[in-house]
Design a protein around this motif. Sequence first.
Motif, PDB file in Angstrom:
ATOM      1  N   THR A   9       0.862  -1.181   0.000  1.00  0.00           N
ATOM      2  CA  THR A   9       0.000   0.000   0.000  1.00  0.00           C
ATOM      3  C   THR A   9       0.896   1.229   0.000  1.00  0.00           C
ATOM      4  OG1 THR A   9      -0.042   0.333   2.397  1.00  0.00           O
ATOM      5  CG2 THR A   9      -1.632  -1.247   1.490  1.00  0.00           C
ATOM      6  N   ASN A  10       0.286   2.354  -0.173  1.00  0.00           N
ATOM      7  CA  ASN A  10       1.001   3.621   0.009  1.00  0.00           C
ATOM      8  C   ASN A  10       0.260   4.442   1.074  1.00  0.00           C
ATOM      9  OD1 ASN A  10      -1.252   4.285  -1.463  1.00  0.00           O
ATOM     10  ND2 ASN A  10      -0.187   5.553  -2.950  1.00  0.00           N
ATOM     11  N   TRP A  11      -0.243   3.719   2.078  1.00  0.00           N
ATOM     12  CA  TRP A  11      -1.027   4.339   3.129  1.00  0.00           C
ATOM     13  C   TRP A  11      -0.189   5.263   4.000  1.00  0.00           C
ATOM     14  CZ3 TRP A  11      -3.483  -0.754   5.302  1.00  0.00           C
ATOM     15  CH2 TRP A  11      -4.442  -1.240   4.396  1.00  0.00           C
ATOM     16  N   THR A  12      -0.868   6.258   4.537  1.00  0.00           N
ATOM     17  CA  THR A  12      -0.283   7.103   5.574  1.00  0.00           C
ATOM     18  C   THR A  12      -0.489   6.404   6.915  1.00  0.00           C
ATOM     19  OG1 THR A  12      -2.365   8.249   6.012  1.00  0.00           O
ATOM     20  CG2 THR A  12      -0.924   9.188   4.279  1.00  0.00           C
ATOM     21  N   ILE A  64      -4.541  -8.900   6.180  1.00  0.00           N
ATOM     22  CA  ILE A  64      -3.353  -9.183   7.002  1.00  0.00           C
ATOM     23  C   ILE A  64      -2.082  -8.816   6.248  1.00  0.00           C
ATOM     24  CG2 ILE A  64      -1.994 -11.025   8.075  1.00  0.00           C
ATOM     25  CD1 ILE A  64      -4.428 -10.252   9.705  1.00  0.00           C
ATOM     26  N   GLU A  65      -2.001  -9.178   4.978  1.00  0.00           N
ATOM     27  CA  GLU A  65      -0.815  -8.847   4.174  1.00  0.00           C
ATOM     28  C   GLU A  65      -0.611  -7.336   4.094  1.00  0.00           C
ATOM     29  OE1 GLU A  65       1.677 -10.685   2.314  1.00  0.00           O
ATOM     30  OE2 GLU A  65       1.005 -12.104   3.835  1.00  0.00           O
ATOM     31  N   LYS A  66      -1.686  -6.607   3.865  1.00  0.00           N
ATOM     32  CA  LYS A  66      -1.581  -5.151   3.777  1.00  0.00           C
ATOM     33  C   LYS A  66      -1.121  -4.564   5.111  1.00  0.00           C
ATOM     34  CE  LYS A  66      -4.897  -4.261   0.079  1.00  0.00           C
ATOM     35  NZ  LYS A  66      -6.163  -3.594  -0.276  1.00  0.00           N
ATOM     36  N   ILE A  67      -1.670  -5.066   6.202  1.00  0.00           N
ATOM     37  CA  ILE A  67      -1.285  -4.565   7.526  1.00  0.00           C
ATOM     38  C   ILE A  67       0.190  -4.834   7.796  1.00  0.00           C
ATOM     39  CG2 ILE A  67      -1.604  -4.922  10.010  1.00  0.00           C
ATOM     40  CD1 ILE A  67      -4.630  -5.451   9.302  1.00  0.00           C
ATOM     41  N   ILE A  68       0.616  -6.060   7.593  1.00  0.00           N
ATOM     42  CA  ILE A  68       2.017  -6.431   7.844  1.00  0.00           C
ATOM     43  C   ILE A  68       2.960  -5.594   6.980  1.00  0.00           C
ATOM     44  CG2 ILE A  68       3.740  -8.268   7.530  1.00  0.00           C
ATOM     45  CD1 ILE A  68       1.473 -10.265   8.254  1.00  0.00           C
ATOM     46  N   THR A  70       2.464  -2.759   5.396  1.00  0.00           N
ATOM     47  CA  THR A  70       2.421  -1.318   5.665  1.00  0.00           C
ATOM     48  C   THR A  70       3.158  -0.987   6.953  1.00  0.00           C
ATOM     49  OG1 THR A  70       0.330  -1.153   4.465  1.00  0.00           O
ATOM     50  CG2 THR A  70       0.917   0.684   5.913  1.00  0.00           C
ATOM     51  N   ILE A  71       3.022  -1.825   7.962  1.00  0.00           N
ATOM     52  CA  ILE A  71       3.770  -1.600   9.202  1.00  0.00           C
ATOM     53  C   ILE A  71       5.267  -1.667   8.927  1.00  0.00           C
ATOM     54  CG2 ILE A  71       4.352  -2.700  11.416  1.00  0.00           C
ATOM     55  CD1 ILE A  71       1.328  -3.019  11.853  1.00  0.00           C
ATOM     56  N   GLU A  72       5.681  -2.605   8.087  1.00  0.00           N
ATOM     57  CA  GLU A  72       7.098  -2.685   7.700  1.00  0.00           C
ATOM     58  C   GLU A  72       7.512  -1.447   6.901  1.00  0.00           C
ATOM     59  OE1 GLU A  72       7.710  -6.294   5.512  1.00  0.00           O
ATOM     60  OE2 GLU A  72       7.393  -7.564   7.268  1.00  0.00           O
ATOM     61  N   ASP A  73       6.689  -1.061   5.927  1.00  0.00           N
ATOM     62  CA  ASP A  73       7.017   0.084   5.072  1.00  0.00           C
ATOM     63  C   ASP A  73       7.108   1.385   5.869  1.00  0.00           C
ATOM     64  OD1 ASP A  73       7.050  -1.641   2.911  1.00  0.00           O
ATOM     65  OD2 ASP A  73       5.069  -1.028   2.164  1.00  0.00           O
ATOM     66  N   LEU A  74       6.255   1.533   6.870  1.00  0.00           N
ATOM     67  CA  LEU A  74       6.264   2.741   7.698  1.00  0.00           C
ATOM     68  C   LEU A  74       7.296   2.650   8.829  1.00  0.00           C
ATOM     69  CD1 LEU A  74       2.422   3.481   7.903  1.00  0.00           C
ATOM     70  CD2 LEU A  74       4.142   4.707   6.544  1.00  0.00           C
ATOM     71  N   LYS A  75       7.996   1.504   8.877  1.00  0.00           N
ATOM     72  CA  LYS A  75       9.086   1.280   9.837  1.00  0.00           C
ATOM     73  C   LYS A  75       8.644   1.466  11.291  1.00  0.00           C
ATOM     74  CE  LYS A  75      12.672   2.575   6.508  1.00  0.00           C
ATOM     75  NZ  LYS A  75      12.187   1.712   5.530  1.00  0.00           N
ATOM     76  N   TYR A  76       7.501   0.866  11.605  1.00  0.00           N
ATOM     77  CA  TYR A  76       7.011   0.912  12.979  1.00  0.00           C
ATOM     78  C   TYR A  76       7.931   0.102  13.886  1.00  0.00           C
ATOM     79  CZ  TYR A  76       2.471   3.158  12.356  1.00  0.00           C
ATOM     80  OH  TYR A  76       1.473   4.071  12.131  1.00  0.00           O
ATOM     81  N   THR A  77       8.156   0.609  15.084  1.00  0.00           N
ATOM     82  CA  THR A  77       8.928  -0.127  16.074  1.00  0.00           C
ATOM     83  C   THR A  77       7.999  -1.098  16.799  1.00  0.00           C
ATOM     84  OG1 THR A  77       8.471   1.432  17.871  1.00  0.00           O
ATOM     85  CG2 THR A  77      10.417   1.888  16.464  1.00  0.00           C
ATOM     86  N   GLU A  78       8.582  -2.003  17.549  1.00  0.00           N
ATOM     87  CA  GLU A  78       7.782  -2.946  18.332  1.00  0.00           C
ATOM     88  C   GLU A  78       6.868  -2.193  19.302  1.00  0.00           C
ATOM     89  OE1 GLU A  78       8.538  -6.300  21.726  1.00  0.00           O
ATOM     90  OE2 GLU A  78       9.858  -6.368  19.967  1.00  0.00           O
TER      91      GLU A  78
END
Length: 116
Positions: A9-12, A64-68, A70-78
Motif C-alpha cells: 500500500t502507500n497508506w499514511t 493481514i498482508e496489507k497490515i504487515i 504497511t507496518i514494515e514500510d512505515l518502519k514501525y517499532t515494536e
Amino acid sequence: MKTSTPLRTNWTQEELKAYLYIYAMSADLKESKEEIKFIKKYISDKTFDKMYNEFTSDNDYQAIEKIINTIEDLKYTEDEVRYILDEMKNIFETDKKFSIMERNLTSGLKRIFYLT
C-alpha cells in the motif's frame, strides 16, 4: 508457475490506523454505531470512508498482508505496534464486551508481529 506478489500500500499512518480500527471493529462480525462513532473521534470521515471501502473489498488474507507490509514500510517499532494493538482494544470495549473473536484477533496479530 505464478508467484504471488506481496500486497503493498502507500497508506499514511492515519490510513493504517483507520484500517486497523475497522479491522478491529469487524472482528466480531458486528459493526455498532458506537464503534463507528468511537473510530471517527480519531479518524477523519474522509479517511474512514476510504479505508472502510478498501477493507470491505479485501479478504482476510489481503487485509493481514496489507497490515504487515504497511507496518514494515512505515518502519514501525515494536513499541509502536504494541501501542496500536492497545488502541484497538479500546474499540473492542465500546460495546462493553471482549468477545472470543476479538480476543483471537488480538492474539493472532500479536503472533504475526512476534509480540508476546
